[in-house]
Scaffold this active site. Structure first.
Site, PDB file in Angstrom:
ATOM      1  N   GLY A  69      21.603  38.966  35.359  1.00  0.00           N
ATOM      2  CA  GLY A  69      21.854  40.231  34.679  1.00  0.00           C
ATOM      3  C   GLY A  69      22.610  41.171  35.583  1.00  0.00           C
ATOM      4  O   GLY A  69      22.896  40.855  36.740  1.00  0.00           O
ATOM      5  N   GLY A  70      22.928  42.324  35.052  1.00  0.00           N
ATOM      6  CA  GLY A  70      23.641  43.337  35.807  1.00  0.00           C
ATOM      7  C   GLY A  70      22.685  44.235  36.566  1.00  0.00           C
ATOM      8  O   GLY A  70      21.463  44.066  36.522  1.00  0.00           O
ATOM      9  N   ARG A  91      20.322  47.132  37.462  1.00  0.00           N
ATOM     10  CA  ARG A  91      19.352  47.924  36.710  1.00  0.00           C
ATOM     11  C   ARG A  91      19.127  47.406  35.292  1.00  0.00           C
ATOM     12  O   ARG A  91      18.798  48.154  34.386  1.00  0.00           O
ATOM     13  CB  ARG A  91      19.771  49.390  36.659  1.00  0.00           C
ATOM     14  CG  ARG A  91      19.820  50.071  38.011  1.00  0.00           C
ATOM     15  CD  ARG A  91      18.433  50.190  38.556  1.00  0.00           C
ATOM     16  NE  ARG A  91      18.388  51.225  39.598  1.00  0.00           N
ATOM     17  CZ  ARG A  91      17.581  51.161  40.614  1.00  0.00           C
ATOM     18  NH1 ARG A  91      16.780  50.132  40.760  1.00  0.00           N
ATOM     19  NH2 ARG A  91      17.562  52.119  41.503  1.00  0.00           N
ATOM     20  N   SER A  92      19.286  46.111  35.106  1.00  0.00           N
ATOM     21  CA  SER A  92      19.106  45.517  33.780  1.00  0.00           C
ATOM     22  C   SER A  92      17.655  45.178  33.474  1.00  0.00           C
ATOM     23  O   SER A  92      17.310  44.934  32.321  1.00  0.00           O
ATOM     24  CB  SER A  92      19.964  44.257  33.648  1.00  0.00           C
ATOM     25  OG  SER A  92      19.548  43.285  34.595  1.00  0.00           O
ATOM     26  N   LYS A 115      16.082  42.740  35.580  1.00  0.00           N
ATOM     27  CA  LYS A 115      15.931  41.366  36.078  1.00  0.00           C
ATOM     28  C   LYS A 115      14.666  41.183  36.897  1.00  0.00           C
ATOM     29  O   LYS A 115      13.877  40.271  36.646  1.00  0.00           O
ATOM     30  CB  LYS A 115      17.122  40.964  36.976  1.00  0.00           C
ATOM     31  CG  LYS A 115      18.459  40.993  36.368  1.00  0.00           C
ATOM     32  CD  LYS A 115      19.546  40.583  37.363  1.00  0.00           C
ATOM     33  CE  LYS A 115      19.603  41.397  38.623  1.00  0.00           C
ATOM     34  NZ  LYS A 115      20.002  42.790  38.483  1.00  0.00           N
ATOM     35  N   ALA A 128      12.088  37.897  49.842  1.00  0.00           N
ATOM     36  CA  ALA A 128      13.004  39.034  49.821  1.00  0.00           C
ATOM     37  C   ALA A 128      14.224  38.724  50.665  1.00  0.00           C
ATOM     38  O   ALA A 128      14.097  38.369  51.836  1.00  0.00           O
ATOM     39  CB  ALA A 128      12.298  40.278  50.343  1.00  0.00           C
ATOM     40  N   THR A 129      15.405  38.868  50.084  1.00  0.00           N
ATOM     41  CA  THR A 129      16.631  38.525  50.800  1.00  0.00           C
ATOM     42  C   THR A 129      17.393  39.744  51.294  1.00  0.00           C
ATOM     43  O   THR A 129      18.421  39.587  51.952  1.00  0.00           O
ATOM     44  CB  THR A 129      17.568  37.688  49.906  1.00  0.00           C
ATOM     45  OG1 THR A 129      17.900  38.454  48.747  1.00  0.00           O
ATOM     46  CG2 THR A 129      16.915  36.374  49.514  1.00  0.00           C
ATOM     47  N   HIS A 177      10.531  48.680  44.484  1.00  0.00           N
ATOM     48  CA  HIS A 177      10.193  47.260  44.355  1.00  0.00           C
ATOM     49  C   HIS A 177       8.834  46.985  44.992  1.00  0.00           C
ATOM     50  O   HIS A 177       7.980  46.308  44.402  1.00  0.00           O
ATOM     51  CB  HIS A 177      11.263  46.391  45.029  1.00  0.00           C
ATOM     52  CG  HIS A 177      12.387  46.006  44.143  1.00  0.00           C
ATOM     53  ND1 HIS A 177      12.498  44.769  43.586  1.00  0.00           N
ATOM     54  CD2 HIS A 177      13.469  46.708  43.714  1.00  0.00           C
ATOM     55  CE1 HIS A 177      13.599  44.701  42.858  1.00  0.00           C
ATOM     56  NE2 HIS A 177      14.212  45.875  42.918  1.00  0.00           N
ATOM     57  N   ASP A 210      14.257  37.134  45.248  1.00  0.00           N
ATOM     58  CA  ASP A 210      14.963  38.339  44.825  1.00  0.00           C
ATOM     59  C   ASP A 210      15.790  38.849  45.997  1.00  0.00           C
ATOM     60  O   ASP A 210      15.240  39.467  46.886  1.00  0.00           O
ATOM     61  CB  ASP A 210      13.981  39.393  44.340  1.00  0.00           C
ATOM     62  CG  ASP A 210      14.618  40.445  43.458  1.00  0.00           C
ATOM     63  OD1 ASP A 210      15.846  40.403  43.256  1.00  0.00           O
ATOM     64  OD2 ASP A 210      13.887  41.318  42.969  1.00  0.00           O
TER      65      ASP A 210
END
Length: 178
Positions: free
Chosen positions: A11-12, A14-15, A17, A40-41, A60, A92
């Site tokens: 997704g884009g 702030r979609s 996801k 976490a990446t 998050h 993520d």
């Protein structure tokens, strides 16, 4: 009903996801009575303060609370997946992982191959989040175009091995596969 072993959420910005992906992993963890793992990446790209990114990270972390085991995996994602092969895992996100690899001038073919092997070895559900960046303008810089192209290739590669692929728009999931 068992959860798909591998799910990709696209997704884009702030979609919704991450929120959707978190709910899938929490559900899988509840069914398995296991503690979910959040890989976490994100990695800061400079030493300069970035209040906006700090706020995103805080939101998050606040949303996850203490229910998750968080593992920082800015470039060592395949190894982290292998280390937690028996636990429900949320990645993520793949897009930030790719950013880190590009900025480190890493061998993308080797990194993508290692990710392929780690995903194939999964014994518990994994949900991977990635941005769909190919729907916008063509970036004006060579690095921007390389990033956009490699993100598209990575998303295609991961989607091919996933049992389920979901596109999120305006917080609404659209199942593309599975």
């Amino acid at each position: 009903m068992p959860h798909p072993l591998r799910t990709l959420i696209l997704g884009g910005a702030r979609s919704g996801k991450s929120r959707h992906a978190e709910s899938l992993v929490l559900d899988a963890a509840g069914m398995a009575r296991a503690r979910p793992v959040y890989l976490a990446t994100f990695r800061p790209w400079s030493d300069a303060p970035d209040a906006e990114m700090d706020e995103r990270l805080r939101l998050h972390q606040e949303r996850r609370g203490d229910a998750w085991t968080t593992v920082e995996a800015p470039v060592g994602l395949p190894r982290a997946l292998e280390d937690h092969a028996g636990a429900p895992v949320l990645v993520d996100c793949l897009t930030l992982w790719l950013t880190n690899l590009l900025l480190d001038e890493a061998d993308l073919d080797a990194a993508f191959g290692a990710l392929d092997r780690a995903l194939a070895a999964r014994a518990a559900p994994v949900v991977l989040v990635a941005n769909e960046v190919g729907l916008g303008l063509v970036p004006e810089t060579p690095l921007g175009r390389r990033f956009r192209d490699q993100a598209g290739f990575l998303n295609q590669r991961v989607a091919a091995v996933c049992d389920r692929v979901v596109f999120i728009a305006a917080g609404l999931p659209l199942q593309l596969k599975g």
